[in-house]
Scaffold this motif. Structure first.
Motif, PDB file in Angstrom:
ATOM      1  N   ILE A   1     -20.130 -18.786 -39.731  1.00 15.44           N
ATOM      2  CA  ILE A   1     -18.850 -18.291 -39.226  1.00 15.44           C
ATOM      3  C   ILE A   1     -18.835 -18.223 -37.695  1.00 15.44           C
ATOM      4  CG2 ILE A   1     -17.193 -16.395 -39.263  1.00 15.44           C
ATOM      5  CD1 ILE A   1     -17.380 -18.022 -41.846  1.00 15.44           C
ATOM      6  N   PRO A   2     -19.822 -17.590 -37.061  1.00 11.58           N
ATOM      7  CA  PRO A   2     -19.824 -17.578 -35.592  1.00 11.58           C
ATOM      8  C   PRO A   2     -19.870 -18.982 -34.973  1.00 11.58           C
ATOM      9  CG  PRO A   2     -21.314 -15.909 -36.415  1.00 11.58           C
ATOM     10  CD  PRO A   2     -20.907 -16.725 -37.598  1.00 11.58           C
ATOM     11  N   VAL A   3     -20.655 -19.876 -35.577  1.00 13.68           N
ATOM     12  CA  VAL A   3     -20.757 -21.225 -35.008  1.00 13.68           C
ATOM     13  C   VAL A   3     -19.453 -21.994 -35.187  1.00 13.68           C
ATOM     14  CG1 VAL A   3     -21.962 -23.442 -35.158  1.00 13.68           C
ATOM     15  CG2 VAL A   3     -23.263 -21.318 -35.274  1.00 13.68           C
ATOM     16  N   LEU A   4     -18.811 -21.838 -36.345  1.00 16.15           N
ATOM     17  CA  LEU A   4     -17.529 -22.512 -36.559  1.00 16.15           C
ATOM     18  C   LEU A   4     -16.449 -21.984 -35.627  1.00 16.15           C
ATOM     19  CD1 LEU A   4     -17.259 -22.867 -40.454  1.00 16.15           C
ATOM     20  CD2 LEU A   4     -17.373 -24.723 -38.781  1.00 16.15           C
ATOM     21  N   VAL A   5     -16.297 -20.656 -35.584  1.00 17.70           N
ATOM     22  CA  VAL A   5     -15.257 -20.055 -34.736  1.00 17.70           C
ATOM     23  C   VAL A   5     -15.557 -20.295 -33.263  1.00 17.70           C
ATOM     24  CG1 VAL A   5     -14.157 -17.884 -34.062  1.00 17.70           C
ATOM     25  CG2 VAL A   5     -14.689 -18.313 -36.468  1.00 17.70           C
TER      26      VAL A   5
ATOM     27  N   ALA B   1     -17.378 -19.720 -23.932  1.00 20.44           N
ATOM     28  CA  ALA B   1     -17.316 -19.654 -25.392  1.00 20.44           C
ATOM     29  C   ALA B   1     -18.696 -19.866 -26.007  1.00 20.44           C
ATOM     30  CB  ALA B   1     -16.329 -20.696 -25.919  1.00 20.44           C
ATOM     31  N   PHE B   2     -19.509 -20.742 -25.413  1.00 18.05           N
ATOM     32  CA  PHE B   2     -20.855 -20.990 -25.938  1.00 18.05           C
ATOM     33  C   PHE B   2     -21.719 -19.745 -25.821  1.00 18.05           C
ATOM     34  CE2 PHE B   2     -25.290 -22.256 -24.964  1.00 18.05           C
ATOM     35  CZ  PHE B   2     -25.630 -22.745 -26.208  1.00 18.05           C
ATOM     36  N   VAL B   3     -21.687 -19.089 -24.668  1.00 18.32           N
ATOM     37  CA  VAL B   3     -22.495 -17.879 -24.472  1.00 18.32           C
ATOM     38  C   VAL B   3     -22.086 -16.787 -25.458  1.00 18.32           C
ATOM     39  CG1 VAL B   3     -23.012 -16.010 -22.865  1.00 18.32           C
ATOM     40  CG2 VAL B   3     -23.013 -18.364 -22.057  1.00 18.32           C
ATOM     41  N   LEU B   4     -20.782 -16.617 -25.640  1.00 18.32           N
ATOM     42  CA  LEU B   4     -20.308 -15.617 -26.599  1.00 18.32           C
ATOM     43  C   LEU B   4     -20.709 -15.983 -28.029  1.00 18.32           C
ATOM     44  CD1 LEU B   4     -16.746 -14.879 -25.151  1.00 18.32           C
ATOM     45  CD2 LEU B   4     -18.804 -13.445 -24.997  1.00 18.32           C
ATOM     46  N   THR B   5     -20.741 -17.278 -28.330  1.00 15.41           N
ATOM     47  CA  THR B   5     -21.173 -17.728 -29.659  1.00 15.41           C
ATOM     48  C   THR B   5     -22.641 -17.397 -29.894  1.00 15.41           C
ATOM     49  OG1 THR B   5     -19.562 -19.538 -29.646  1.00 15.41           O
ATOM     50  CG2 THR B   5     -21.402 -19.730 -31.187  1.00 15.41           C
ATOM     51  N   VAL B   6     -23.479 -17.584 -28.880  1.00 17.45           N
ATOM     52  CA  VAL B   6     -24.898 -17.249 -29.003  1.00 17.45           C
ATOM     53  C   VAL B   6     -25.067 -15.756 -29.278  1.00 17.45           C
ATOM     54  CG1 VAL B   6     -27.099 -17.133 -27.775  1.00 17.45           C
ATOM     55  CG2 VAL B   6     -25.682 -19.185 -27.586  1.00 17.45           C
ATOM     56  N   LEU B   7     -24.332 -14.926 -28.535  1.00 14.78           N
ATOM     57  CA  LEU B   7     -24.412 -13.481 -28.763  1.00 14.78           C
ATOM     58  C   LEU B   7     -23.970 -13.127 -30.179  1.00 14.78           C
ATOM     59  CD1 LEU B   7     -23.004 -12.124 -25.364  1.00 14.78           C
ATOM     60  CD2 LEU B   7     -25.375 -12.088 -26.156  1.00 14.78           C
TER      61      LEU B   7
ATOM     62  N   TRP C   1     -24.953 -11.496 -35.814  1.00  8.06           N
ATOM     63  CA  TRP C   1     -24.628 -11.863 -37.194  1.00  8.06           C
ATOM     64  C   TRP C   1     -25.856 -11.830 -38.089  1.00  8.06           C
ATOM     65  CZ3 TRP C   1     -19.796 -12.889 -39.179  1.00  8.06           C
ATOM     66  CH2 TRP C   1     -19.720 -13.464 -40.448  1.00  8.06           C
ATOM     67  N   ARG C   2     -26.989 -12.200 -37.533  1.00 11.05           N
ATOM     68  CA  ARG C   2     -28.210 -12.316 -38.337  1.00 11.05           C
ATOM     69  C   ARG C   2     -28.964 -10.986 -38.464  1.00 11.05           C
ATOM     70  NH1 ARG C   2     -32.093 -12.193 -40.713  1.00 11.05           N
ATOM     71  NH2 ARG C   2     -33.518 -13.838 -41.425  1.00 11.05           N
ATOM     72  N   LEU C   3     -28.589  -9.972 -37.699  1.00 10.05           N
ATOM     73  CA  LEU C   3     -29.315  -8.700 -37.718  1.00 10.05           C
ATOM     74  C   LEU C   3     -29.446  -8.083 -39.109  1.00 10.05           C
ATOM     75  CD1 LEU C   3     -28.170  -6.811 -34.480  1.00 10.05           C
ATOM     76  CD2 LEU C   3     -30.442  -7.707 -35.011  1.00 10.05           C
ATOM     77  N   PRO C   4     -28.377  -8.025 -39.921  1.00 11.92           N
ATOM     78  CA  PRO C   4     -28.512  -7.383 -41.241  1.00 11.92           C
ATOM     79  C   PRO C   4     -29.504  -8.078 -42.164  1.00 11.92           C
ATOM     80  CG  PRO C   4     -26.198  -7.580 -40.631  1.00 11.92           C
ATOM     81  CD  PRO C   4     -26.972  -8.388 -39.652  1.00 11.92           C
TER      82      PRO C   4
ATOM     83  N   ALA D   1     -31.819 -22.061 -35.143  1.00  4.93           N
ATOM     84  CA  ALA D   1     -31.021 -23.117 -35.766  1.00  4.93           C
ATOM     85  C   ALA D   1     -29.546 -22.946 -35.442  1.00  4.93           C
ATOM     86  CB  ALA D   1     -31.233 -23.116 -37.277  1.00  4.93           C
ATOM     87  N   SER D   2     -29.062 -21.707 -35.407  1.00  5.89           N
ATOM     88  CA  SER D   2     -27.655 -21.442 -35.097  1.00  5.89           C
ATOM     89  C   SER D   2     -27.326 -21.830 -33.665  1.00  5.89           C
ATOM     90  CB  SER D   2     -27.334 -19.963 -35.331  1.00  5.89           C
ATOM     91  OG  SER D   2     -27.574 -19.584 -36.677  1.00  5.89           O
ATOM     92  N   VAL D   3     -28.194 -21.471 -32.735  1.00  6.83           N
ATOM     93  CA  VAL D   3     -27.960 -21.810 -31.330  1.00  6.83           C
ATOM     94  C   VAL D   3     -28.026 -23.326 -31.122  1.00  6.83           C
ATOM     95  CG1 VAL D   3     -28.853 -21.571 -28.979  1.00  6.83           C
ATOM     96  CG2 VAL D   3     -28.788 -19.580 -30.503  1.00  6.83           C
ATOM     97  N   PHE D   4     -28.985 -23.964 -31.801  1.00  5.78           N
ATOM     98  CA  PHE D   4     -29.093 -25.420 -31.712  1.00  5.78           C
ATOM     99  C   PHE D   4     -27.821 -26.089 -32.236  1.00  5.78           C
ATOM    100  CE2 PHE D   4     -30.235 -29.488 -33.744  1.00  5.78           C
ATOM    101  CZ  PHE D   4     -30.658 -30.179 -32.623  1.00  5.78           C
TER     102      PHE D   4
END
Length: 344
Positions: free
Chosen positions: A137-141, A161-167, A172-175, A187-190
């Protein structure tokens, strides 16, 4: 690079070898107990062994005989369904041309759609094959934000937008806990950088008044590189370029790519953008290098994952990701060089 010899009973070779789990049964053995075996021949790979395509391919045959008594299927030297590949390529080209000659900003929508589908393909492959979860979801949006913000705000919009996507991916993965956290976030950042961030540079070619010419210059150079390398490799490819990464790429194919790419660069920059011939030479050579690099990088990714194609959406090509491999890094270099050679 392997070719099927007439004296070898049309034995085929795959870029990645026979499929795992493939079984072989000699013609004289009973088939009892061999039910479910994927290939039955006297030494040919089982069904599913496929040849890997590329822009600088040499000749190869795909698949030999199946079970005893089955007619032998002959594949083209191209190693893929060439009529289907050409048909799909023409349809994609027509869609791009229509978007550019009607309302050129529609091309940004084409980019956004291709990047979204490619992101789905890439994340799906990583989940199925490598048990790696991309923060989809974060990578798509965030990916859509990179592409569309590149339209009015240029590099600043895309990078913000890229920096905000990385954050967002980090949060997103914390839980999910600590196990696999670094793997999944990496993998998400890549995925966010490789697909939408690179794609945003293609979107930045559109806004200038001569945006149609810039986009066509970029696309024609990449297509010329792929086509020139493909033809030269199929007809005369004998010396592997990167045998451990993409065995079918040859130096002869690379030479064909370079000639075609430079010719395309000179013609497009001179005729469409009123640039100089020497600029076209540099541009064409640079695009050939980045397109080839993009092909090799994706080949290495697929070898690491143990797959042939990223998807099956495009007959004769594979998935969207299999068509974006040479375009994505070339978009970055195209924007940089065209901004320097023919400022808007």
């Amino acid at each position: 690079m392997a070719e099927a010899g007439a004296g070898d009973g049309a034995q085929a070779a795959s870029a990645d070898g026979p499929a795992k789990g493939s079984k072989r049964v000699s013609a004289g053995e009973s088939a009892k107990g061999a039910k479910g075996a994927e290939g039955v021949s006297s030494g040919a790979p089982g069904k599913g062994a496929k040849a890997e395509g590329g822009s600088a391919n040499g000749g190869a045959a795909e698949g030999a005989s199946g079970s005893e008594g089955e007619p032998e299927k002959k594949a083209s030297r191209a190693g893929r369904n060439l009529p289907a590949a050409i048909g799909v390529g023409l349809l994609l080209g027509a869609a791009i041309i229509v978007s550019l000659v009607t309302v050129r900003f529609l091309f940004i929508g084409v980019i956004a759609a291709a990047i979204a589908v490619g992101t789905f393909e890439f994340s799906g492959v990583l989940r199925r094959v490598a048990d790696t979860k991309v923060a989809l979801i974060p990578v798509l949006v965030g990916g859509q934000a990179m592409i569309w913000l590149a339209w009015p705000f240029g590099r600043e919009g895309a990078l913000t937008a890229f920096v905000l996507t990385v954050l967002a991916c980090l949060l997103w993965r914390l839980p999910g806990g600590a196990k696999g956290y670094v793997r999944d976030v990496s993998a998400s950042v890549f995925a966010a950088a490789y697909l939408p961030l690179f794609g945003a540079f293609a979107a930045m070619l559109v806004p200038p008044d001569d945006g149609v010419g810039r986009v066509l210059t970029f696309l024609i150079a990449v297509v010329a590189s792929d086509t020139g390398g493909y033809i030269a490799g199929v007809l005369g490819g004998k010396h592997p370029m990167a045998p451990t990464i993409s065995p079918k790429k040859s130096w002869e194919g690379f030479a064909g790519s370079m000639i075609a790419g430079i010719v395309a660069g000179v013609l497009t920059i001179s005729l469409m953008l009123d640039g100089q011939a020497w600029q076209g030479v540099i541009f064409g050579a640079a695009i050939v290098l980045t397109a080839t690099l993009g092909d090799l990088v994706e080949s290495l990714i697929k070898r690491d994952l143990g797959i042939k194609d990223m998807g099956t959406l495009l007959p004769g090509h594979g998935g969207i990701m299999d068509r974006l491999d040479s375009l994505l890094p070339s978009a970055v270099v195209s924007w940089l060089l065209l901004s320097a050679f023919v400022p808007a």
